[in-house]
Design a protein around this motif. Structure first.
Motif, mmCIF file in Angstrom:
data_model
loop_
_atom_site.group_PDB
_atom_site.id
_atom_site.type_symbol
_atom_site.label_atom_id
_atom_site.label_comp_id
_atom_site.label_asym_id
_atom_site.label_seq_id
_atom_site.Cartn_x
_atom_site.Cartn_y
_atom_site.Cartn_z
ATOM 1 N N UNK A 1 -19.577 109.637 122.410
ATOM 2 C CA UNK A 1 -19.782 110.637 121.357
ATOM 3 C C UNK A 1 -21.089 111.406 121.590
ATOM 4 N N UNK A 2 -22.135 110.694 121.990
ATOM 5 C CA UNK A 2 -23.420 111.342 122.273
ATOM 6 C C UNK A 2 -23.282 112.309 123.443
ATOM 7 N N UNK A 3 -22.629 111.878 124.501
ATOM 8 C CA UNK A 3 -22.431 112.741 125.677
ATOM 9 C C UNK A 3 -21.619 113.978 125.299
ATOM 10 N N UNK A 4 -20.640 113.794 124.397
ATOM 11 C CA UNK A 4 -19.779 114.904 123.982
ATOM 12 C C UNK A 4 -20.417 115.795 122.919
ATOM 13 N N UNK A 5 -21.650 115.450 122.513
ATOM 14 C CA UNK A 5 -22.341 116.261 121.524
ATOM 15 C C UNK A 5 -21.946 115.979 120.097
ATOM 16 N N UNK B 1 -30.289 99.303 117.471
ATOM 17 C CA UNK B 1 -28.884 99.698 117.412
ATOM 18 C C UNK B 1 -28.738 101.220 117.503
ATOM 19 N N UNK B 2 -29.687 101.948 116.948
ATOM 20 C CA UNK B 2 -29.637 103.401 117.016
ATOM 21 C C UNK B 2 -30.038 103.899 118.404
ATOM 22 N N UNK B 3 -31.016 103.229 119.025
ATOM 23 C CA UNK B 3 -31.546 103.707 120.307
ATOM 24 C C UNK B 3 -30.691 103.311 121.506
ATOM 25 N N UNK B 4 -30.040 102.151 121.443
ATOM 26 C CA UNK B 4 -29.357 101.621 122.632
ATOM 27 C C UNK B 4 -28.309 102.595 123.192
ATOM 28 N N UNK B 5 -27.396 103.147 122.382
ATOM 29 C CA UNK B 5 -26.412 104.084 122.953
ATOM 30 C C UNK B 5 -27.048 105.365 123.476
ATOM 31 N N UNK B 6 -28.127 105.826 122.838
ATOM 32 C CA UNK B 6 -28.835 107.000 123.354
ATOM 33 C C UNK B 6 -29.437 106.694 124.724
ATOM 34 N N UNK B 7 -29.957 105.480 124.858
ATOM 35 C CA UNK B 7 -30.548 105.060 126.123
ATOM 36 C C UNK B 7 -29.489 105.016 127.223
ATOM 37 N N UNK B 8 -28.332 104.465 126.904
ATOM 38 C CA UNK B 8 -27.239 104.436 127.891
ATOM 39 C C UNK B 8 -26.824 105.853 128.284
ATOM 40 N N UNK B 9 -26.717 106.734 127.297
ATOM 41 C CA UNK B 9 -26.325 108.119 127.579
ATOM 42 C C UNK B 9 -27.361 108.801 128.470
ATOM 43 N N UNK B 10 -28.645 108.556 128.190
ATOM 44 C CA UNK B 10 -29.698 109.154 128.999
ATOM 45 C C UNK B 10 -29.678 108.686 130.436
ATOM 46 N N UNK B 11 -29.374 107.416 130.652
ATOM 47 C CA UNK B 11 -29.293 106.900 132.020
ATOM 48 C C UNK B 11 -28.091 107.490 132.760
ATOM 49 N N UNK B 12 -26.967 107.648 132.050
ATOM 50 C CA UNK B 12 -25.822 108.306 132.684
ATOM 51 C C UNK B 12 -26.146 109.765 133.011
ATOM 52 N N UNK B 13 -26.912 110.419 132.123
ATOM 53 C CA UNK B 13 -27.336 111.800 132.400
ATOM 54 C C UNK B 13 -28.113 111.868 133.720
ATOM 55 N N UNK B 14 -28.923 110.836 133.951
ATOM 56 C CA UNK B 14 -29.803 110.843 135.127
ATOM 57 C C UNK B 14 -29.028 110.836 136.439
ATOM 58 N N UNK B 15 -27.768 110.400 136.380
ATOM 59 C CA UNK B 15 -26.943 110.365 137.607
ATOM 60 C C UNK B 15 -25.729 111.289 137.475
ATOM 61 N N UNK B 16 -25.792 112.200 136.489
ATOM 62 C CA UNK B 16 -24.726 113.190 136.284
ATOM 63 C C UNK B 16 -23.365 112.542 136.056
ATOM 64 N N UNK B 17 -23.355 111.459 135.298
ATOM 65 C CA UNK B 17 -22.112 110.784 134.938
ATOM 66 C C UNK B 17 -21.830 111.031 133.454
ATOM 67 N N UNK B 18 -20.619 111.497 133.140
ATOM 68 C CA UNK B 18 -20.280 111.824 131.752
ATOM 69 C C UNK B 18 -19.226 110.899 131.164
ATOM 70 N N UNK B 19 -18.853 109.849 131.886
ATOM 71 C CA UNK B 19 -17.820 108.926 131.417
ATOM 72 C C UNK B 19 -18.469 107.624 130.958
ATOM 73 N N UNK B 20 -18.429 107.375 129.659
ATOM 74 C CA UNK B 20 -19.091 106.199 129.089
ATOM 75 C C UNK B 20 -18.420 104.893 129.470
#
Length: 344
Positions: free
Chosen positions: A174-178, A122-141
């Motif tokens: 929230x993770x993407x927004x810091x 539960x702690x890792x899953x949203x971080x993982x999603x954020x990291x994958x969006x980072x990989x394609x320069x997408x900031x909209x969850x």
């Protein structure tokens, strides 16, 4: 866009412990233009401490070649990068303007169902999603979706129920927004004991029995090229899950009500509306009726559907062979398709 080879670096930057399967950077098709992320569970053994599904999601299963995800999330919250290219994980569906495996990364988390998440996952899953969006320069969850939200027809898939996707997207944003993401509210405990997991899944040990209660899922079918009870039982489970409920018994029989539900499923996909060619004294374009009879035109339309649903493999099966004769080859293609529709 070619394979996305910055995944390890981007996931580590989000504070995840990251491992990878050898060959990950060249695994999966290079025809890959991801816009977002689709979240899954593996439907593997409950409460396992190991990684029982990692081999399957890497190399595939009968009827569905690997990779079946881009990243595998184990029960300790470790992100295992499987493939940098397109993975076979989503099936037919749509989310926002994206549709198909070329448009979405796939994550498979080791869990039996929605009641089998660990706190580490539960702690890792949203971080993982954020990291994958980072990989394609997408900031909209909003580009993060659950398989159950993406899959068509609606109700075809149930993962990742048990982890509310509205909470997931809020955490990812929230993770993407810091910001520090809020933890999802725990799912309320049931007021009575749950049924044993085996009873919720069709298997050789739990075959169709005429019950009016349908299992939630089914184990992969053996490819035996015949309409046995497990094959038709799996079809009945799928039809029931997608709201086609003329048939009210899980009995493994391709009889009138199950035939009618299948006709309605075909219609919803754009088939079984009019005859596609002239045959049997019936002209092309003649309207087809939902009449509970598994006749020539029913099998013609089922063959046409399977030829399209299985992609290149379907075209090989049915090249010049849409003949309404549903025997070995047709049942093999039907079983292969059914195996792509379960949540396991």
């Amino acid at each position: 866009m070619p394979r996305i080879t910055n995944l390890v670096k981007k996931l580590q930057a989000r504070g995840l412990k990251v491992e990878y399967v050898k060959g990950w950077s060249t695994r999966g098709s290079s025809s890959f233009t991801p816009k977002g992320v689709t979240c899954h569970w593996t439907a593997g053994p409950r409460g396992t401490e190991g990684r029982p599904s990692l081999n399957v999601v890497t190399h595939g299963r009968p009827g569905l070649p690997g990779p079946l995800c881009n990243v595998y999330l184990d029960r300790r919250g470790v992100a295992v990068v499987v493939a940098a290219g397109r993975a076979n994980h989503g099936g037919r569906g749509v989310w926002k303007s994206g549709s198909g495996n070329s448009d979405f990364f796939g994550i498979e988390a080791e869990a039996a169902d929605g009641n089998d998440w660990t706190e580490a996952q539960r702690e890792a899953y949203p971080k993982l999603c954020a990291g994958l969006l980072d990989a394609i320069d997408e900031s909209n969850a909003s580009w993060v979706c659950g398989h159950s939200e993406y899959a068509l027809p609606k109700g075809r898939k149930i993962d990742i129920n048990g982890y509310p996707m509205s909470s997931m997207r809020a955490q990812v944003q929230a993770i993407i927004n810091g910001q520090k993401p809020a933890k999802p509210k725990p799912k309320p405990k049931p007021s009575r004991p749950e049924a044993k997991p085996a009873a919720l899944v069709q298997s050789k040990k739990n075959p169709p029995n005429g019950s009016t209660t349908f299992p939630k899922d089914f184990e992969d079918l053996a490819i035996n090229k015949k309409p046995d009870a497990l094959t038709i039982g799996a079809l009945q489970i799928l039809l029931h899950a997608t709201g086609r409920r003329d048939n009210q018994r899980w009995d493994g029989k391709l009889a009138g009500r199950t035939v009618a539900d299948t006709m309605r499923m075909l219609r919803a996909q754009g088939y079984y509306k009019v005859t596609p060619f002239t045959a049997k004294g019936v002209r092309k374009g003649t309207p087809l009726k939902v009449d509970r009879k598994a006749g020539f035109w029913f099998y013609v339309e089922l063959q046409r559907f399977l030829a399209d649903a299985l992609g290149k493999r379907g075209k090989k099966f049915y090249r010049g062979k849409i003949d309404g004769i549903f025997k070995d080859m047709s049942w093999e293609s039907f079983e292969l398709w059914i195996n792509t529709q379960n949540g396991r």
